[in-house]
Scaffold this motif. Structure first.
Motif, PDB file in Angstrom:
ATOM      1  N   LEU A 132     -32.631  26.420  40.424  1.00  0.00           N
ATOM      2  CA  LEU A 132     -33.709  25.775  41.164  1.00  0.00           C
ATOM      3  C   LEU A 132     -34.525  24.887  40.236  1.00  0.00           C
ATOM      4  CD1 LEU A 132     -34.957  28.813  43.284  1.00  0.00           C
ATOM      5  CD2 LEU A 132     -33.576  26.873  44.077  1.00  0.00           C
ATOM      6  N   PRO A 133     -35.123  23.818  40.766  1.00  0.00           N
ATOM      7  CA  PRO A 133     -35.958  22.935  39.920  1.00  0.00           C
ATOM      8  C   PRO A 133     -37.136  23.657  39.276  1.00  0.00           C
ATOM      9  CG  PRO A 133     -35.427  21.864  42.006  1.00  0.00           C
ATOM     10  CD  PRO A 133     -34.970  23.289  42.123  1.00  0.00           C
ATOM     11  N   SER A 134     -37.498  24.836  39.788  1.00  0.00           N
ATOM     12  CA  SER A 134     -38.612  25.592  39.220  1.00  0.00           C
ATOM     13  C   SER A 134     -38.230  26.344  37.952  1.00  0.00           C
ATOM     14  CB  SER A 134     -39.128  26.606  40.258  1.00  0.00           C
ATOM     15  OG  SER A 134     -38.088  27.468  40.680  1.00  0.00           O
ATOM     16  N   ASP A 135     -36.945  26.343  37.584  1.00  0.00           N
ATOM     17  CA  ASP A 135     -36.517  27.044  36.384  1.00  0.00           C
ATOM     18  C   ASP A 135     -37.192  26.444  35.154  1.00  0.00           C
ATOM     19  OD1 ASP A 135     -34.522  27.535  33.995  1.00  0.00           O
ATOM     20  OD2 ASP A 135     -33.941  28.958  35.536  1.00  0.00           O
ATOM     21  N   VAL A 136     -37.472  27.304  34.160  1.00  0.00           N
ATOM     22  CA  VAL A 136     -38.220  26.868  32.971  1.00  0.00           C
ATOM     23  C   VAL A 136     -37.474  25.827  32.140  1.00  0.00           C
ATOM     24  CG1 VAL A 136     -39.576  28.968  32.757  1.00  0.00           C
ATOM     25  CG2 VAL A 136     -37.314  28.869  31.711  1.00  0.00           C
ATOM     26  N   ILE A 137     -36.176  25.703  32.339  1.00  0.00           N
ATOM     27  CA  ILE A 137     -35.425  24.704  31.580  1.00  0.00           C
ATOM     28  C   ILE A 137     -35.840  23.280  31.958  1.00  0.00           C
ATOM     29  CG2 ILE A 137     -33.468  24.465  33.175  1.00  0.00           C
ATOM     30  CD1 ILE A 137     -31.612  24.333  30.828  1.00  0.00           C
ATOM     31  N   PHE A 138     -36.380  23.126  33.159  1.00  0.00           N
ATOM     32  CA  PHE A 138     -36.722  21.788  33.645  1.00  0.00           C
ATOM     33  C   PHE A 138     -38.197  21.487  33.348  1.00  0.00           C
ATOM     34  CE2 PHE A 138     -33.366  23.480  36.467  1.00  0.00           C
ATOM     35  CZ  PHE A 138     -32.339  22.661  36.043  1.00  0.00           C
ATOM     36  N   GLY A 139     -38.481  21.320  32.069  1.00  0.00           N
ATOM     37  CA  GLY A 139     -39.838  21.050  31.618  1.00  0.00           C
ATOM     38  C   GLY A 139     -40.032  19.594  31.249  1.00  0.00           C
ATOM     39  N   SER A 140     -40.688  19.350  30.117  1.00  0.00           N
ATOM     40  CA  SER A 140     -41.048  17.986  29.726  1.00  0.00           C
ATOM     41  C   SER A 140     -39.823  17.121  29.438  1.00  0.00           C
ATOM     42  CB  SER A 140     -41.968  18.012  28.502  1.00  0.00           C
ATOM     43  OG  SER A 140     -41.317  18.599  27.389  1.00  0.00           O
ATOM     44  N   LEU A 141     -38.756  17.726  28.904  1.00  0.00           N
ATOM     45  CA  LEU A 141     -37.560  16.937  28.604  1.00  0.00           C
ATOM     46  C   LEU A 141     -36.863  16.489  29.889  1.00  0.00           C
ATOM     47  CD1 LEU A 141     -36.026  18.779  25.504  1.00  0.00           C
ATOM     48  CD2 LEU A 141     -37.557  16.801  25.569  1.00  0.00           C
ATOM     49  N   TYR A 142     -36.913  17.322  30.918  1.00  0.00           N
ATOM     50  CA  TYR A 142     -36.344  16.927  32.206  1.00  0.00           C
ATOM     51  C   TYR A 142     -37.112  15.734  32.773  1.00  0.00           C
ATOM     52  CZ  TYR A 142     -34.883  17.279  37.102  1.00  0.00           C
ATOM     53  OH  TYR A 142     -34.403  17.010  38.355  1.00  0.00           O
ATOM     54  N   LYS A 143     -38.432  15.746  32.611  1.00  0.00           N
ATOM     55  CA  LYS A 143     -39.240  14.620  33.067  1.00  0.00           C
ATOM     56  C   LYS A 143     -38.910  13.366  32.261  1.00  0.00           C
ATOM     57  CE  LYS A 143     -43.057  17.554  34.591  1.00  0.00           C
ATOM     58  NZ  LYS A 143     -44.456  17.987  34.313  1.00  0.00           N
ATOM     59  N   GLU A 144     -38.640  13.552  30.966  1.00  0.00           N
ATOM     60  CA  GLU A 144     -38.259  12.410  30.127  1.00  0.00           C
ATOM     61  C   GLU A 144     -36.958  11.785  30.609  1.00  0.00           C
ATOM     62  OE1 GLU A 144     -36.886  11.556  25.497  1.00  0.00           O
ATOM     63  OE2 GLU A 144     -38.122  13.307  25.928  1.00  0.00           O
ATOM     64  N   VAL A 145     -35.998  12.642  30.970  1.00  0.00           N
ATOM     65  CA  VAL A 145     -34.728  12.147  31.501  1.00  0.00           C
ATOM     66  C   VAL A 145     -34.958  11.390  32.804  1.00  0.00           C
ATOM     67  CG1 VAL A 145     -32.497  12.836  32.495  1.00  0.00           C
ATOM     68  CG2 VAL A 145     -33.326  13.930  30.402  1.00  0.00           C
ATOM     69  N   GLY A 146     -35.811  11.929  33.671  1.00  0.00           N
ATOM     70  CA  GLY A 146     -36.062  11.312  34.968  1.00  0.00           C
ATOM     71  C   GLY A 146     -36.752   9.968  34.879  1.00  0.00           C
ATOM     72  N   ARG A 147     -37.534   9.755  33.809  1.00  0.00           N
ATOM     73  CA  ARG A 147     -38.252   8.480  33.680  1.00  0.00           C
ATOM     74  C   ARG A 147     -37.310   7.310  33.430  1.00  0.00           C
ATOM     75  NH1 ARG A 147     -42.482  11.761  31.388  1.00  0.00           N
ATOM     76  NH2 ARG A 147     -41.539  11.663  29.317  1.00  0.00           N
ATOM     77  N   ASP A 148     -36.176   7.560  32.780  1.00  0.00           N
ATOM     78  CA  ASP A 148     -35.210   6.477  32.542  1.00  0.00           C
ATOM     79  C   ASP A 148     -33.824   7.094  32.416  1.00  0.00           C
ATOM     80  OD1 ASP A 148     -33.821   4.213  31.945  1.00  0.00           O
ATOM     81  OD2 ASP A 148     -34.842   3.782  30.051  1.00  0.00           O
ATOM     82  N   ILE A 149     -33.213   7.351  33.554  1.00  0.00           N
ATOM     83  CA  ILE A 149     -31.930   8.048  33.589  1.00  0.00           C
ATOM     84  C   ILE A 149     -30.825   7.250  32.898  1.00  0.00           C
ATOM     85  CG2 ILE A 149     -31.159   7.111  35.808  1.00  0.00           C
ATOM     86  CD1 ILE A 149     -30.788  10.777  34.701  1.00  0.00           C
TER      87      ILE A 149
END
Length: 360
Positions: A132-149
């Protein structure tokens, strides 16, 4: 007084210099070019060459993986994975290649984020578990990926994502596809965080969008789109195989009964006969891992979440190798009573292992 540095003292300076030397790391196409460099050669398999399989007894022992629960093993028996494809975009449609067949005995087990299957040759394919997107693995680095895939996915992977999203009308399905491709980019970023700093210690890994095929008891396939990765299979011992459980930690009576904890004492004599020079090399490499762990915690506020099952000593070469790790935001960790900063929990384990070498 001499400023001469020993083999370990200058490691942090080298890491900083390496990082600062390439300020544009992460920019397309350099990030992916460097990430993929050499993998074709390192992971190449000649189908005409009968490679001797590594005996099961020579593989690192991880009881969590080897001994999955009854229900999981039953599920894998009645709904076995038959094969995995790498999926990309060519000829204006989805394209499957890199066929990876899996036998009924190929299921090795599961980790926190992946299912692990042994391939007919000396490699494994690791299939991403549904998270699930709520998992702790999806933190600041996941947001970094999303900003410029586009920094983290190849052009054909982005085309594949857009193509698959056009095939469905449901917004929830489009979001699910988007999420899986971002997770693929996140896995690459986690890998690169360590690979760029200690490249010789990190097991070569290729990340790709996969298509997993399961068979039900009636032979009807169940197909799942999911991020996957592929690694060489190495003979050796997990760090946890050198532990001795001879000192139980005091908790409350309920935890002592249900979830007992033991102090991790190590016995490096389980290596067998090994030269002092090889022990010193392993100790130096472990100290490099410690310095990288400190660097990520202090400079990037990231915790290199390394455990005894993520580290192996290869045999017969006696080399330190690291695999299947993740990095998490430091605010997700609570400092323990023994250690004022969360990364020290991981560092202490490594330091205890080095002490068992009985080196000066």
């Amino acid at each position: 007084m001499s400023d001469k540095k020993g083999p370990i003292k200058g490691i942090r300076d080298k890491i900083s210099n390496l990082w600062n030397q390439y300020p544009n790391w992460g920019k397309i196409p350099q990030f992916l070019d460097l990430l993929e460099k050499g993998l074709d050669k390192e992971l190449f398999v000649d189908p005409n060459k009968n490679e001797e399989p590594i005996p099961l007894e020579d593989l690192p022992v991880d009881e969590v993986l080897r001994k999955s629960g009854f229900i999981r093993n039953l599920y894998e028996k009645f709904f076995p994975v038959s094969h995995v494809f790498r999926m990309t975009y060519r000829y204006k449609r989805e394209f499957l290649d890199n066929f990876m067949p899996i036998s009924s005995e190929g299921y090795i087990g599961r980790g926190s984020y992946k299912f692990v299957y042994k391939l007919p040759w000396n490699q494994v394919v690791k299939v991403g578990k549904s998270k699930l997107p709520s998992d702790v693995i999806f933190g600041s680095l996941y947001k970094e990926v999303g900003r410029d895939i586009s920094r983290f996915l190849k052009p054909e992977e982005i085309e594949l994502r857009d193509f698959l999203k056009k095939q469905t009308l449901r917004d929830s399905k489009k979001d699910e596809i988007d999420f899986k491709f971002k997770r693929l980019g996140l896995e690459r970023l986690h890998y690169w965080k360590l690979k760029s700093l200690i490249p010789d210690l990190v097991v070569p890994t290729r990340f790709f969008m996969g298509l997993r095929f399961r068979k039900n008891p009636f032979g009807i396939p169940n197909v799942t789109l999911t991020p996957c990765d592929q690694q060489p299979l190495l003979a050796g011992k997990h760090l946890k195989e050198f532990t001795i459980r001879n000192e139980k930690l005091d908790q409350n009576p309920i935890l002592d009964k249900l979830f007992p904890k033991w102090k991790l004492n190590f016995d490096s004599h389980r290596f067998g006969v090994i030269s002092r020079s090889k022990l010193k090399k392993i100790a130096v490499d472990f100290n490099r891992v410690i310095e990288v762990t400190k660097y990520l915690a202090e400079e990037e506020k990231l915790i290199f979440d390394i455990h005894a099952e993520n580290i192996i000593i290869t045999l017969p070469d006696f080399e330190l190798k690291i695999f299947d790790f993740h990095v998490f935001d430091d605010y997700l960790y609570e400092p323990s009573e023994e250690n004022p900063t969360p990364e020290m929990d991981h560092i202490k384990i490594i330091e205890e292992f080095i002490k068992s070498f009985e080196l000066d």
